[in-house]
Enzyme design. Structure first.
Site, PDB file in Angstrom:
ATOM      1  N   ILE A   1       0.837  -1.207   0.000  1.00 13.27           N
ATOM      2  CA  ILE A   1       0.000   0.000   0.000  1.00 13.27           C
ATOM      3  C   ILE A   1       0.872   1.258   0.000  1.00 13.27           C
ATOM      4  O   ILE A   1       0.645   2.199  -0.775  1.00 13.27           O
ATOM      5  CB  ILE A   1      -0.966  -0.023   1.206  1.00 13.27           C
ATOM      6  CG1 ILE A   1      -1.855  -1.265   1.105  1.00 13.27           C
ATOM      7  CG2 ILE A   1      -1.825   1.244   1.239  1.00 13.27           C
ATOM      8  CD1 ILE A   1      -2.626  -1.618   2.348  1.00 13.27           C
TER       9      ILE A   1
ATOM     10  N   TYR B   1      -3.652  -9.170  15.675  1.00  9.29           N
ATOM     11  CA  TYR B   1      -3.353  -8.139  14.674  1.00  9.29           C
ATOM     12  C   TYR B   1      -4.285  -6.937  14.864  1.00  9.29           C
ATOM     13  O   TYR B   1      -3.850  -5.785  14.971  1.00  9.29           O
ATOM     14  CB  TYR B   1      -3.484  -8.741  13.268  1.00  9.29           C
ATOM     15  CG  TYR B   1      -3.497  -7.728  12.156  1.00  9.29           C
ATOM     16  CD1 TYR B   1      -2.408  -6.890  11.944  1.00  9.29           C
ATOM     17  CD2 TYR B   1      -4.612  -7.603  11.315  1.00  9.29           C
ATOM     18  CE1 TYR B   1      -2.423  -5.949  10.918  1.00  9.29           C
ATOM     19  CE2 TYR B   1      -4.634  -6.679  10.295  1.00  9.29           C
ATOM     20  CZ  TYR B   1      -3.541  -5.844  10.102  1.00  9.29           C
ATOM     21  OH  TYR B   1      -3.564  -4.915   9.095  1.00  9.29           O
TER      22      TYR B   1
HETATM   23  N1  LIG Z   1      -3.065  -5.201   2.672  1.00 13.48           N
HETATM   24  C1  LIG Z   1      -4.232  -5.097   3.258  1.00 13.48           C
HETATM   25  O1  LIG Z   1      -5.244  -5.655   2.771  1.00 13.48           O
HETATM   26  C2  LIG Z   1      -4.389  -4.294   4.528  1.00 13.48           C
HETATM   27  C3  LIG Z   1      -5.661  -4.213   5.122  1.00 13.48           C
HETATM   28  C4  LIG Z   1      -5.813  -3.471   6.272  1.00 13.48           C
HETATM   29  C5  LIG Z   1      -4.750  -2.764   6.805  1.00 13.48           C
HETATM   30  N2  LIG Z   1      -3.526  -2.848   6.230  1.00 13.48           N
HETATM   31  C6  LIG Z   1      -2.419  -2.091   6.847  1.00 13.48           C
HETATM   32  O2  LIG Z   1      -1.763  -1.357   5.838  1.00 13.48           O
HETATM   33  C7  LIG Z   1      -0.373  -1.242   6.140  1.00 13.48           C
HETATM   34  C8  LIG Z   1       0.436  -1.667   4.943  1.00 13.48           C
HETATM   35  O3  LIG Z   1       0.063  -2.999   4.578  1.00 13.48           O
HETATM   36  P1  LIG Z   1       0.679  -3.698   3.298  1.00 13.48           P
HETATM   37  O4  LIG Z   1      -0.300  -4.702   2.818  1.00 13.48           O
HETATM   38  O5  LIG Z   1       1.215  -2.667   2.384  1.00 13.48           O
HETATM   39  O6  LIG Z   1       1.871  -4.491   3.991  1.00 13.48           O
HETATM   40  P2  LIG Z   1       3.320  -4.775   3.402  1.00 13.48           P
HETATM   41  O7  LIG Z   1       3.879  -5.900   4.211  1.00 13.48           O
HETATM   42  O8  LIG Z   1       3.278  -4.928   1.921  1.00 13.48           O
HETATM   43  O9  LIG Z   1       4.092  -3.438   3.719  1.00 13.48           O
HETATM   44  C9  LIG Z   1       4.559  -3.132   4.994  1.00 13.48           C
HETATM   45  C10 LIG Z   1       5.957  -2.576   4.814  1.00 13.48           C
HETATM   46  O10 LIG Z   1       6.397  -2.168   6.099  1.00 13.48           O
HETATM   47  C11 LIG Z   1       7.726  -2.591   6.267  1.00 13.48           C
HETATM   48  N3  LIG Z   1       7.931  -2.799   7.703  1.00 13.48           N
HETATM   49  C12 LIG Z   1       7.227  -3.567   8.553  1.00 13.48           C
HETATM   50  N4  LIG Z   1       7.707  -3.474   9.784  1.00 13.48           N
HETATM   51  C13 LIG Z   1       8.750  -2.603   9.723  1.00 13.48           C
HETATM   52  C14 LIG Z   1       9.643  -2.077  10.670  1.00 13.48           C
HETATM   53  N5  LIG Z   1       9.604  -2.432  11.953  1.00 13.48           N
HETATM   54  N6  LIG Z   1      10.576  -1.202  10.257  1.00 13.48           N
HETATM   55  C15 LIG Z   1      10.666  -0.818   8.961  1.00 13.48           C
HETATM   56  N7  LIG Z   1       9.843  -1.288   8.007  1.00 13.48           N
HETATM   57  C16 LIG Z   1       8.889  -2.176   8.389  1.00 13.48           C
HETATM   58  C17 LIG Z   1       7.886  -3.854   5.468  1.00 13.48           C
HETATM   59  O11 LIG Z   1       9.236  -4.055   5.076  1.00 13.48           O
HETATM   60  C18 LIG Z   1       6.948  -3.618   4.304  1.00 13.48           C
HETATM   61  O12 LIG Z   1       7.638  -3.116   3.172  1.00 13.48           O
HETATM   62  C19 LIG Z   1      -0.141  -2.074   7.389  1.00 13.48           C
HETATM   63  O13 LIG Z   1      -0.080  -1.196   8.485  1.00 13.48           O
HETATM   64  C20 LIG Z   1      -1.366  -2.943   7.470  1.00 13.48           C
HETATM   65  O14 LIG Z   1      -1.683  -3.277   8.801  1.00 13.48           O
HETATM   66  C21 LIG Z   1      -3.316  -3.591   5.102  1.00 13.48           C
END
Ligand SMILES: NC(=O)c1ccc[n+]([C@@H]2O[C@H](COP(=O)([O-])OP(=O)(O)OC[C@H]3O[C@@H](n4cnc5c(N)ncnc54)[C@H](O)[C@@H]3O)[C@@H](O)[C@H]2O)c1
Length: 338
Positions: A12, A150
Site C-alpha cells: 500500500i 493483529y
Molecule cells: N493489505 C491489506 O489488505 C491491509 C488491510 C488493512 C490494513 N492494512 C495495513 O496497511 C499497512 C500496509 O500494509 P501492506 O499490505 O502494504 O503491507 P506490506 O507488508 O506490503 O508493507 C509493509 C511494509 O512495512 C515494512 N515494515 C514492517 N515493519 C517494519 C519495521 N519495523 N521497520 C521498517 N519497516 C517495516 C515492510 O518491510 C513492508 O515493506 C499495514 O499497516 C497494514 O496493517 C493492510
C-alpha cells in the site's frame, strides 16, 4: 515540504508514494526494512522522482535512535505510517511480535512526532479492529472488539494516537481503516508482494498461473448465502488516492478523524474465485478446509463518511478490474522470477 513514509516500499505504501511523486514540491523520505524482499519496488519508485525528491532509508523502526536522527535531520510536515506486520494467523501465534512492531513502534513514532512537532499523522489501520460486527455495514463509530491480535495491536495504536491528540491540540491525525485491499496499479508497475502471501486475490491469481496447486477455502459453513466469508475489496489505486485526500484534509485545517476505506459492498470467497475463473478462463482446484481462528464472517464498510468529507470518489470499484490487475501483476512477477 518533507514527508515521512514508513513502510513505503510495501504494497500500500508504495502506491501512495507513487501518487505523492506527482507533487513535485514534496520530498519523500521512506523508512522500510524490506521484510518482503521487494528490492525491485525501490527501483520502481526511485525512477518516479528527481534524485533530490526521494530518499529511501533501509531501517527497522525498532532502532529508535536511528529513527530519531531522521526526525532531527528533516523537519517533516507529515507522516504516513504504514509499516506493520499484517498476518492474522501469525499474530495469534506470536502476539509479542505484533505488539512490538505494530504497537510499540507506533508509540515511538508518535513520541517523536510530538517531540519534533510533526503535527500531521496519517495511520494505516484495519477493519480488523471491529471484530465480529453483526451489521450489514460497519460505521466508524461502531464499538471495536477485535478478535485477533493483529486487530488488537492496531486498535491499541489508534488509542495511542487519539490520546496523544487529545493531550496535544496541534497534533492532528487521520486514521484510515482499510477493508480488503486488492489489485495492482493500472500501469502494472507496482503490486502486492508478501512473503508468505496470505491474501485471497493474489493466492487465487497464483493458482491460475500454476504457481500453487489449489485454492483453499477456509470454511464454507458461515452464515452467508454461499457459506463463505464476505469482504469489501477496495482497489489499491482508490485506497492510495484516499491517502492523498487525507493529507489535503489535514492541510486544509480540518480536525482529526477516523475513516473507513471500502466501497460499501462485499463479495464472498466463492464469488472472488468465480471472478478469477472468468477473467483468466482457467479452471483450477479448490479445496474446502477448516475455518481459521479469528476470522469475522462479514466485513463491509459503510463508506459514506469518507465519500462525504474527503474529495474522494472511487474510480476502480469493479471486481473484474481488481482481479485483472492482480492477475497481470502476478504474471509480471512470475516472468521476472523465471
Ligand atoms: N493489505 C491489506 O489488505 C491491509 C488491510 C488493512 C490494513 N492494512 C495495513 O496497511 C499497512 C500496509 O500494509 P501492506 O499490505 O502494504 O503491507 P506490506 O507488508 O506490503 O508493507 C509493509 C511494509 O512495512 C515494512 N515494515 C514492517 N515493519 C517494519 C519495521 N519495523 N521497520 C521498517 N519497516 C517495516 C515492510 O518491510 C513492508 O515493506 C499495514 O499497516 C497494514 O496493517 C493492510
Amino acid at each position: 515540504m518533507n514527508i515521512l513514509v514508513t513502510g513505503g516500499i510495501g504494497y500500500i505504501g508504495s502506491h501512495v508514494v507513487k501518487q505523492l511523486s506527482e507533487n513535485k514540491d514534496l520530498k519523500i523520505v521512506v523508512i522500510d526494512d524490506l521484510i518482503n524482499n521487494n528490492f525491485s519496488t525501490v527501483n520502481t519508485l526511485e525512477k518516479l522522482f528527481l534524485k533530490e525528491n526521494f530518499e529511501f532509508i533501509k531501517l527497522n523502526l525498532n532502532d529508535f535512535e536511528e529513527v530519531e536522527k531522521i526526525f532531527k535531520k528533516y523537519s517533516f510536515f507529515a507522516i504516513f505510517h504504514f509499516a506493520a506486520y499484517t498476518q492474522v494467523i501469525e499474530s495469534m501465534k506470536e502476539p509479542i511480535k505484533y505488539y512490538e512492531n505494530n504497537t510499540l513502534n507506533t508509540l515511538n513514532l508518535v513520541k517523536l512526532s510530538l517531540k519534533y512537532k510533526v503535527n500531521k499523522f496519517i495511520f494505516s489501520s484495519t477493519a480488523a479492529v471491529y471484530g465480529n460486527v453483526h451489521k450489514q455495514l460497519i460505521e466508524e463509530n461502531e464499538v471495536c472488539n477485535p478478535i485477533n491480535v493483529y486487530g488488537k495491536s492496531k486498535l491499541l495504536s489508534e488509542e495511542i494516537i487519539r490520546d496523544s491528540a487529545k493531550a496535544n491540540k496541534d497534533f492532528k491525525f487521520i486514521i484510515l481503516r482499510y477493508f480488503n485491499v486488492a489489485g495492482a496499479s493500472l500501469d502494472n508497475s507496482l503490486g502486492e508482494i508478501h512473503e508468505p502471501e496470505t491474501h485471497l486475490i493474489p493466492l487465487v491469481a497464483q493458482t491460475v498461473l500454476g504457481k500453487r496447486e489449489k485454492v483453499q477455502i477456509y470454511g464454507d459453513t458461515y452464515p452467508t448465502e454461499d457459506g463463505t466469508c464476505i469482504r469489501d475489496y477496495i482497489h489499491i489505486e482508490d485506497l492510495a488516492s484516499a491517502h492523498i485526500q487525507a493529507l489535503e484534509y489535514l492541510k486544509e485545517g480540518n480536525d482529526s478523524d477516523i475513516f473507513n476505506c471500502g466501497y460499501g459492498y462485499g463479495f464472498s470467497v466463492k464469488q472472488i474465485i468465480e471472478m478469477m475463473q472468468k477473467v483468466s478462463n482457467v479452471r483450477f482446484n479448490i479445496e474446502v478446509v477448516e475455518k481459521r481462528e479469528g476470522e469475522p464472517t462479514v466485513l463491509v464498510a459503510n463508506s459514506n463518511k469518507i465519500k462525504n468529507k474527503f474529495a474522494w470518489s472511487p474510480k476502480y470499484n469493479d471486481l473484474e478490474l481488481i482481479c485483472k490487475t492482480a492477475l497481470n501483476w502476478e504474471k509480471k512477477l512470475m516472468s521476472i522470477s523465471k
